[in-house]
Motif scaffolding. Structure first.
Motif, PDB file in Angstrom:
ATOM      1  N   VAL A  71       0.662  -1.180   0.011  1.00 56.33           N
ATOM      2  CA  VAL A  71       0.190   0.039  -0.119  1.00 56.33           C
ATOM      3  C   VAL A  71       0.946   1.265  -0.101  1.00 56.33           C
ATOM      4  CG1 VAL A  71      -1.868   1.235   1.504  1.00 56.33           C
ATOM      5  CG2 VAL A  71      -1.746  -1.120   1.454  1.00 56.33           C
ATOM      6  N   ARG A  72       0.465   2.238  -0.795  1.00 54.28           N
ATOM      7  CA  ARG A  72       1.154   3.543  -0.828  1.00 54.28           C
ATOM      8  C   ARG A  72      -0.057   4.395  -0.577  1.00 54.28           C
ATOM      9  NH1 ARG A  72       2.537   6.705  -6.130  1.00 54.28           N
ATOM     10  NH2 ARG A  72       1.111   5.700  -7.430  1.00 54.28           N
ATOM     11  N   VAL A  73       0.010   5.504   0.284  1.00 51.07           N
ATOM     12  CA  VAL A  73      -0.925   6.593   0.783  1.00 51.07           C
ATOM     13  C   VAL A  73      -0.415   7.833  -0.235  1.00 51.07           C
ATOM     14  CG1 VAL A  73      -1.806   7.941   2.320  1.00 51.07           C
ATOM     15  CG2 VAL A  73      -1.216   5.653   2.923  1.00 51.07           C
ATOM     16  N   ILE A  74      -1.475   8.268  -0.793  1.00 46.83           N
ATOM     17  CA  ILE A  74      -1.612   9.353  -1.677  1.00 46.83           C
ATOM     18  C   ILE A  74      -2.109  10.451  -0.871  1.00 46.83           C
ATOM     19  CG2 ILE A  74      -1.929  10.576  -3.847  1.00 46.83           C
ATOM     20  CD1 ILE A  74      -0.279   8.151  -3.939  1.00 46.83           C
ATOM     21  N   ALA A  75      -1.400  11.425  -0.222  1.00 41.38           N
ATOM     22  CA  ALA A  75      -2.087  12.558   0.541  1.00 41.38           C
ATOM     23  C   ALA A  75      -1.478  13.810   0.529  1.00 41.38           C
ATOM     24  CB  ALA A  75      -1.586  12.106   1.980  1.00 41.38           C
ATOM     25  N   ASP A  76      -1.998  14.830   0.868  1.00 41.73           N
ATOM     26  CA  ASP A  76      -1.422  16.133   0.789  1.00 41.73           C
ATOM     27  C   ASP A  76      -1.817  16.659  -0.586  1.00 41.73           C
ATOM     28  OD1 ASP A  76      -0.899  16.372   3.619  1.00 41.73           O
ATOM     29  OD2 ASP A  76       1.056  15.133   3.337  1.00 41.73           O
ATOM     30  N   GLN A  77      -2.643  16.331  -1.316  1.00 41.69           N
ATOM     31  CA  GLN A  77      -2.732  16.836  -2.624  1.00 41.69           C
ATOM     32  C   GLN A  77      -4.050  17.760  -2.807  1.00 41.69           C
ATOM     33  OE1 GLN A  77      -1.368  13.653  -6.050  1.00 41.69           O
ATOM     34  NE2 GLN A  77      -3.304  13.310  -5.165  1.00 41.69           N
ATOM     35  N   THR A  78      -4.263  18.490  -3.807  1.00 39.50           N
ATOM     36  CA  THR A  78      -5.333  19.154  -3.717  1.00 39.50           C
ATOM     37  C   THR A  78      -6.672  18.506  -4.276  1.00 39.50           C
ATOM     38  OG1 THR A  78      -5.012  19.823  -6.118  1.00 39.50           O
ATOM     39  CG2 THR A  78      -4.016  21.348  -4.409  1.00 39.50           C
ATOM     40  N   SER A  79      -7.734  18.797  -4.484  1.00 42.88           N
ATOM     41  CA  SER A  79      -8.907  18.101  -4.638  1.00 42.88           C
ATOM     42  C   SER A  79      -8.843  17.850  -6.308  1.00 42.88           C
ATOM     43  CB  SER A  79     -10.075  18.818  -4.664  1.00 42.88           C
ATOM     44  OG  SER A  79     -10.352  19.002  -3.213  1.00 42.88           O
ATOM     45  N   ILE A  80      -8.207  18.670  -7.062  1.00 38.82           N
ATOM     46  CA  ILE A  80      -7.941  18.589  -8.493  1.00 38.82           C
ATOM     47  C   ILE A  80      -6.877  17.433  -8.633  1.00 38.82           C
ATOM     48  CG2 ILE A  80      -7.241  19.491 -10.695  1.00 38.82           C
ATOM     49  CD1 ILE A  80     -10.010  20.285  -9.824  1.00 38.82           C
ATOM     50  N   GLN A  81      -5.821  17.454  -7.911  1.00 40.32           N
ATOM     51  CA  GLN A  81      -4.804  16.314  -8.130  1.00 40.32           C
ATOM     52  C   GLN A  81      -5.359  15.107  -7.705  1.00 40.32           C
ATOM     53  OE1 GLN A  81      -2.028  18.575  -5.366  1.00 40.32           O
ATOM     54  NE2 GLN A  81      -0.736  18.683  -7.348  1.00 40.32           N
TER      55      GLN A  81
END
Length: 157
Positions: A71-81
């Protein structure tokens, strides 16, 4: 080659209404068990967390890892990202049918192999989801699936 799981976390936006409205999502163990049942150990999962609370994101991460998934977590992005990440999913896309991001991403992704837009029926929900939903377009129906899980209130949050 990774499955993309979008934890929408309606509880952040609608803390007092998400259960009755139908915005509750499968708890981590249930999500991992039900959504990743067909994956082999070592399969990859990207967890797109949006504005979710860190403790809940870690719970999903652990639940998928407990099924021997990477698992890798995709965090701290904008909603568009976040949306762009979902729209570029290739192997698979998982998320609640209530998420407009997951619905649209499943429609516009060019290379998506499969999308699981799940619904949950539970006692606190004011109006249940009808089972048997199928995309009318045959090409889309091969890719996008709409399972509905009947669970207890304790199996969602």
């Amino acid at each position: 080659d990774e499955q993309v799981f979008h934890y929408r976390s309606f509880v952040v936006d609608l803390p007092t209404r998400h259960m009755g409205w139908g915005g509750a999502e499968l708890t981590p163990t249930n999500a991992a068990n039900l959504l990743s049942a067909g994956l082999s150990p070592g399969s990859k999962v990207a967890l797109v967390s949006g504005r979710s609370h860190g403790d809940r994101v870690r719970a999903y991460e652990r639940a998928f890892e407990d099924r021997s998934l990477v698992v890798r977590v995709i965090a701290d992005q904008t909603s568009i990202q976040d949306f762009c990440f979902l729209a570029h999913a290739r192997a698979g896309l998982w998320g609640t049918v209530q998420s407009s991001y997951v619905r649209w991403a499943s429609l516009i992704s060019k290379d998506l192999q499969t999308a699981t837009l799940y619904g949950v029926n539970y006692p606190a929900r004011e109006e249940n989801i009808t089972k048997g939903r199928v995309a009318k377009n045959p090409d889309l129906a091969r890719i996008v699936h709409f399972p509905v899980f009947d669970v207890s209130d304790e199996d969602v949050w």
